[in-house]
Design a protein around this motif. Structure first.
Motif, PDB file in Angstrom:
ATOM      1  N   TRP A 163       0.484  -1.035   0.280  1.00 33.93           N
ATOM      2  CA  TRP A 163      -0.032  -0.043   0.201  1.00 33.93           C
ATOM      3  C   TRP A 163       1.106   1.478   0.385  1.00 33.93           C
ATOM      4  CZ3 TRP A 163      -4.124  -0.973  -1.534  1.00 33.93           C
ATOM      5  CH2 TRP A 163      -5.408  -2.219  -0.931  1.00 33.93           C
ATOM      6  N   ALA A 164       2.115   1.277   0.696  1.00 33.63           N
ATOM      7  CA  ALA A 164       2.506   2.841   0.996  1.00 33.63           C
ATOM      8  C   ALA A 164       3.876   2.777  -0.505  1.00 33.63           C
ATOM      9  CB  ALA A 164       3.837   2.164   1.366  1.00 33.63           C
ATOM     10  N   GLU A 165       3.481   1.549  -1.198  1.00 35.21           N
ATOM     11  CA  GLU A 165       4.000   1.622  -2.410  1.00 35.21           C
ATOM     12  C   GLU A 165       2.835   2.428  -3.628  1.00 35.21           C
ATOM     13  OE1 GLU A 165       5.590  -0.065  -7.201  1.00 35.21           O
ATOM     14  OE2 GLU A 165       5.512  -1.749  -4.675  1.00 35.21           O
ATOM     15  N   LEU A 166       1.874   2.099  -3.146  1.00 34.32           N
ATOM     16  CA  LEU A 166       0.819   2.719  -4.335  1.00 34.32           C
ATOM     17  C   LEU A 166       0.587   3.662  -3.793  1.00 34.32           C
ATOM     18  CD1 LEU A 166      -2.661   0.938  -4.459  1.00 34.32           C
ATOM     19  CD2 LEU A 166      -2.049   2.961  -3.691  1.00 34.32           C
ATOM     20  N   ASP A 167       0.223   4.061  -2.737  1.00 31.41           N
ATOM     21  CA  ASP A 167       0.108   5.306  -2.207  1.00 31.41           C
ATOM     22  C   ASP A 167       1.684   6.580  -2.877  1.00 31.41           C
ATOM     23  OD1 ASP A 167      -1.691   4.815  -0.454  1.00 31.41           O
ATOM     24  OD2 ASP A 167      -0.576   5.281   1.569  1.00 31.41           O
ATOM     25  N   ARG A 168       2.427   5.881  -2.612  1.00 26.78           N
ATOM     26  CA  ARG A 168       3.552   6.525  -3.633  1.00 26.78           C
ATOM     27  C   ARG A 168       3.185   7.416  -5.313  1.00 26.78           C
ATOM     28  NH1 ARG A 168       7.658   5.815  -6.684  1.00 26.78           N
ATOM     29  NH2 ARG A 168       7.866   3.399  -5.667  1.00 26.78           N
ATOM     30  N   ARG A 169       3.143   5.948  -5.754  1.00 27.41           N
ATOM     31  CA  ARG A 169       2.656   6.182  -7.245  1.00 27.41           C
ATOM     32  C   ARG A 169       1.495   6.739  -7.451  1.00 27.41           C
ATOM     33  NH1 ARG A 169       4.276   0.268  -9.076  1.00 27.41           N
ATOM     34  NH2 ARG A 169       3.422   1.141 -11.104  1.00 27.41           N
ATOM     35  N   LEU A 170       0.890   6.632  -6.191  1.00 24.29           N
ATOM     36  CA  LEU A 170      -0.685   7.631  -7.352  1.00 24.29           C
ATOM     37  C   LEU A 170      -0.819   9.027  -6.469  1.00 24.29           C
ATOM     38  CD1 LEU A 170      -3.752   7.732  -7.213  1.00 24.29           C
ATOM     39  CD2 LEU A 170      -3.680   7.003  -4.810  1.00 24.29           C
ATOM     40  N   ARG A 171       0.484   9.484  -6.004  1.00 24.55           N
ATOM     41  CA  ARG A 171       0.006  10.769  -5.630  1.00 24.55           C
ATOM     42  C   ARG A 171       1.534  11.947  -6.184  1.00 24.55           C
ATOM     43  NH1 ARG A 171      -1.423  12.400  -1.215  1.00 24.55           N
ATOM     44  NH2 ARG A 171      -2.072  11.043   0.790  1.00 24.55           N
TER      45      ARG A 171
END
Length: 464
Positions: A163-171
């Motif tokens: 989820w942390a990777e997802l959040d970073r890439r989403l932003r």
């Protein structure tokens, strides 16, 4: 809601079913209406001619060779269509829709090709200077059972591992993002698994059509209309692409079921406005979240007029009025304004005031409400409508037999939303709402990246 075997996988340009403004990759020189689908420069390929790759003499190779010829011709007959596609595909994609999609791919050129198993091929194609990935597969009878054309090369982004990777890439996609991955409980509630600013209203683009489908289903449930009720395509109800109904003759008819399926699967704007006219603006407003900007609820034609005709004069006058004043202005001025004066816009234009709005958690509830409605007698066709296009997500059908999709876009707005039920009977919704009020989002990049993030989210949700 029932599993749909042989799920349709057709995705054209930046998601043909995605947005009010997404109509494939242009009108191919054939559309009579202006195409409000701007193209980014992302994915632009070299114009230098290259030798076409060799197509294998296999069943799937023969079908690919035939399909490339179809795109060059632009349209085929029902007889020819039925001779090449599997039955499930034919049931989900009407010939008119298939031909409309292919018109948007005029000039397609194959530039690369590789096998993907015994019955599949994946290649790169160039259309209008942009690079796309084309995937085609056949069943054991040699009939086409899968066809997918998506922006970007075949080296698609990888799914996030956390989820942390997802959040970073989403932003990194846009300055304003909202995200929700949630389980839909048997009681129809959205239980959050992971979220990024899930409560803030965002512009929806064509994702508002989820709410309109709910209003249509409610009207059918009350006996006010039926899936087979016929709607008349009047000139004052015609909108602009995406879609195909705007090209049909004035006075022709379409059923509620066909209009609904086109509204969701290829984001047909005229079909949307026909349904909205039939159920009434207030019915849509009752289902949309009670947030500023959702009343009055706009038709797609009204949005095109306010943003694309004599801008900013009409939009500024509209925004200066109260809700009832806006209703009167839409009736007395906007409805009488001709779309022939429409001018395409390519940068964000009033995405926080002239749009439809919902938060990620609202979108989850909209999907959950439709799932509940689809289980009611007489409303089972909601599943057929929502399953018609998986939006290019490509989840394993053995693990995720049911996938629903709706997206939305205009310059500065790019949204994707999915509901999927797994083989264990658990249902999840994943939605990502991204926007930028200052510049258009690079859909060439955002499409593949958002699909990868959402694909990863569906892998992560069972584990919390």
């Amino acid at each position: 809601m029932r599993p749909q075997p042989g799920r349709l996988r057709i995705l054209i340009a930046a998601l043909a079913g995605a947005g009010v403004l997404a109509a494939g990759c242009g009108d191919g020189g054939r559309s009579s209406a202006p195409d409000p689908a701007p193209s980014d420069s992302a994915g632009t390929a070299s114009a230098t001619p290259t030798a076409s790759p060799s197509i294998p003499d296999t069943p799937v190779g023969e079908q690919l060779r035939w399909y490339l010829g179809v795109v060059e011709r632009g349209a085929i007959s029902q007889q020819e269509y039925e001779a090449h596609f599997a039955g499930e595909f034919l049931r989900k994609v009407p010939l008119d829709q298939f031909n409309t999609i292919n018109r948007g791919l005029a000039g397609m050129r194959l530039t690369g090709l590789r096998a993907t198993g015994r019955n599949g091929l994946e290649g790169t194609v160039v259309v209008g200077g942009q690079t796309f990935t084309l995937r085609i597969s056949v069943n054991d009878a040699g009939e086409i059972d899968g066809l997918l054309v998506t922006l970007g090369g075949s080296d698609r982004p990888t799914a996030p591992a956390s989820w942390a990777e997802l959040d970073r890439r989403l932003r990194e996609i846009a300055p304003r993002v909202g995200f929700l991955a949630a389980e839909v409980t048997p009681a129809g509630e959205c239980r959050t698994v992971h979220a990024v600013e899930p409560g803030g209203p965002r512009p929806l683009g064509s994702m508002f059509k989820l709410y309109l489908l709910g209003a249509v289903a409610e009207a059918i449930g009350r006996g006010e209309l039926d899936w087979d009720t016929r709607l008349t395509i009047e000139p004052e109800l015609k909108s602009l692409p995406s879609g195909e109904l705007q090209d049909r003759p004035d006075g022709s008819e379409v059923t509620v079921a066909e209009a609904a399926k086109l509204m969701i699967s290829i984001s047909d704007n005229t079909g949307t406005d026909l349904l909205l006219h039939r159920v009434g603006r207030r019915a849509l407003e009752e289902r949309l979240p009670d947030v500023p900007g959702n009343a009055p609820a706009l038709t797609t034609r009204e949005l095109f007029v306010l943003k694309g005709v004599d801008h900013p004069r009409l939009a500024e006058k509209y925004l200066s009025l109260g809700v009832e004043g806006k209703r009167a202005y839409l009736r007395d001025t906007v409805a009488k304004t001709q779309l022939s004066r429409f001018v395409l816009w390519r940068e964000p234009r009033r995405i926080d005031t002239v749009e439809w709005f919902a938060a990620p958690q609202d979108v989850c509830r909209a999907f959950a409400d439709l799932a509940e409605l689809a289980d009611r007698p007489g409303l089972e066709r909601i599943d057929e409508v929502m399953s018609a296009n998986d939006g290019g997500l490509g989840l394993d059908e053995k693990i995720w037999p049911t996938v629903w999709f709706k997206g939305g876009s205009e310059p500065g707005v790019f949204d994707l939303g999915y509901l999927a039920r797994n083989s264990d009977g658990k249902t999840y919704v994943v939605t990502a709402l991204t926007s930028d009020p200052k510049k258009a989002i690079d859909e060439g990049m955002a499409t593949g990246e958002l699909l990868a993030l959402i694909r990863g989210a569906f892998a992560l949700v069972p584990h919390g």
